[in-house]
Enzyme design. Structure first.
Site, PDB file in Angstrom:
ATOM      1  N   HIS A   1       0.901  -1.164   0.000  1.00  0.00           N
ATOM      2  CA  HIS A   1       0.000   0.000   0.000  1.00  0.00           C
ATOM      3  C   HIS A   1       0.937   1.210   0.000  1.00  0.00           C
ATOM      4  CE1 HIS A   1      -3.398   2.487   1.947  1.00  0.00           C
ATOM      5  NE2 HIS A   1      -2.323   3.245   2.074  1.00  0.00           N
TER       6      HIS A   1
ATOM      7  N   ASP B   1     -10.573  -4.068  -3.299  1.00  0.00           N
ATOM      8  CA  ASP B   1     -10.242  -3.453  -2.006  1.00  0.00           C
ATOM      9  C   ASP B   1     -11.512  -3.329  -1.150  1.00  0.00           C
ATOM     10  OD1 ASP B   1      -8.851  -2.355   0.100  1.00  0.00           O
ATOM     11  OD2 ASP B   1      -8.333  -0.483  -0.908  1.00  0.00           O
TER      12      ASP B   1
HETATM   13 ZN   LIG Z   1      -4.499  -0.135   1.073  1.00  0.00          ZN
HETATM   14 ZN   LIG Z   2      -6.918  -2.668   1.234  1.00  0.00          ZN
END
Ligand SMILES: [Zn+2]
Ligand SMILES: [Zn+2]
Length: 428
Positions: A180, A306
């Site tokens: 991320h 996500d």
């Molecule tokens: Zn993330």
């Molecule tokens: Zn995520």
């Protein structure tokens, strides 16, 4: 063993370059083959005329919240949502409480998924102990427990030194490190993309550069170590460009796009609705177009949702207080149809490739194709059915979708896991 014939669908298997109207045959838990089998008698026939029949969709970026935040989602409800969305396999993120950072935690996920009996779940292990960014987690033990990749998602791997060692260590197991990418100092206090819209709304912004500096760092480290790097939820034009150029040099990096990042832009925040708040944030229209270009030219290999459930009382707080993230499993297909298929950006085989064979390859799992003998995970899509997105009807425990009320086209018609029809639209 029972034999299932899925008849007269448009069978698309990008891994074998198959795209034709024909039958798909399943025996027991496995694929028997594509095409007519005149010598065989089916125990059941599923009529797929007018439908698309493809390998079961794989969503490699899902937050299932169990253990620790069962008020948002559980492995059972998240995998039920997956089936309703046409997804047969999910890779679940390790930002649970406690974090998924040891062998027993990975084994717990497999156990709970088997109990639920819905979609397959493949756990992604934490890179660092407790996701605290200080010490590497028990990578070897996690691999032993069935972890298919590594990430500290929810947060980035802040230390370049730890990221380097994670890439080196995971390389020995041929596992990807999925980061991320966010420089937390550059995004501190931000609620949306930094730019014209944030200025106009008077809201603190998160600059594109906060993502891009870490994408750049990680590409450099992947080049140094030869470790496989996967960039989660690519949201900026600059990130797409960095990945494109790195791949030309042969760096082992793959990229992922989320439906919201190629569908919505930062003007949505004018509503001050927290269902448009996520990290990375919705960017500008130029970024949206760059993500689409990255999907078209193959720079972005994978589409993943996500899926980030948050119970309604949390998401109903003021924009600055509400948690980041939206759910996505049950809107994956129609949003891809609307943003990619209908405008002609991707063909169906190109879209399905990013939802089957590519994520299977990155995760190293034996899924994503109809080659004979393969595990019979199958998604049947009705590409033309029109419907209105109503989160109150979702199987997910949470309701935080930015697409509520949208009139869309395309939906899962049936979802088959290991040869068993686990979901059928209209069936109880
Ligand atoms: Zn993330
Ligand atoms: Zn995520």
């Amino acid at each position: 063993m029972k034999t299932l014939r899925i008849s007269n669908g448009r069978v698309i298997d990008p891994a074998q370059a198959v795209d034709q109207v024909t039958d798909l045959w399943i025996r027991g838990e496995n694929i028997l083959g594509v095409g007519p089998q005149p010598q065989l008698q089916a125990d059941r026939v599923l009529d797929a005329a007018g439908k698309i029949v493809c390998p079961g969709l794989i969503d490699m970026h899902v937050h299932l919240r169990e253990p620790g935040r069962e008020e948002d989602e559980t492995i059972a409800t998240g995998t039920a949502a997956a089936l309703a969305g046409g997804v047969t396999s999910v890779a679940c993120m390790p930002n649970t409480e406690p974090a998924l950072d040891n062998q027993a935690a990975a084994e717990f996920v497999y156990l709970q998924a088997a109990r639920a009996g819905n979609a397959n779940v493949f756990p992604v292990g934490a890179v660092t102990k407790g996701r605290e960014g200080k010490e590497l987690a028990e990578i070897g033990g996690l691999v032993e427990g069935g972890a298919v990749a590594f990430t500290d998602d929810g947060t980035p791997v802040v230390s370049a030194e730890i990221m380097r060692r994670a890439l080196e260590y995971c390389r020995m197991f041929d596992k990807a490190v999925m980061n991320h990418c966010e420089d937390l100092e550059l995004t501190r206090g931000g609620v949306m993309n930094e730019g014209y819209e944030s200025m106009r709304l008077g809201l603190r912004g998160m600059p594109a550069a906060a993502e891009e500096v870490m994408v750049h760092r990680d590409i450099t480290l992947a080049e140094l170590t030869g470790g496989r790097l996967h960039i989660l939820h690519v949201s900026t034009a600059g990130s797409v460009d960095l990945i494109r150029r790195a791949r030309k040099r042969g760096v082992p990096v793959t990229g992922e796009a989320c439906p919201h990042h190629f569908t919505l832009n930062d003007s949505s925040l004018r509503s001050f609705d927290s269902n448009f708040k996520m990290s990375p944030p919705l960017r500008t229209e130029a970024d949206v177009q760059a993500i689409i270009d990255g999907l078209k030219d193959g720079t972005l290999d994978v589409i993943a949702t996500d899926h980030a459930p948050h119970a309604p009382e949390k998401k109903m707080r003021e924009l600055s207080e509400a948690p980041n993230g939206i759910i996505g499993l049950e809107t994956l297909i129609p949003i891809c149809v609307r943003s990619l298929i209908e405008p002609g950006h991707l063909t169906w085989p190109q879209l399905i490739e990013k939802l089957t064979v590519h994520p299977a390859r990155i995760l190293g799992i034996d899924r994503g194709t109809f080659r004979s003998g393969a595990i019979a995970d199958v998604t049947i899509i009705d590409p033309s059915i029109e419907w209105t997105i109503d989160p109150s009807q979702f199987r997910s425990k949470s309701r935080n979708s930015p697409f509520a009320g949208w009139k869309v086209r395309g939906r899962a018609f049936a979802t088959i896991v290991r040869g068993q029809v686990r979901y059928e639209r209209g069936a109880a």
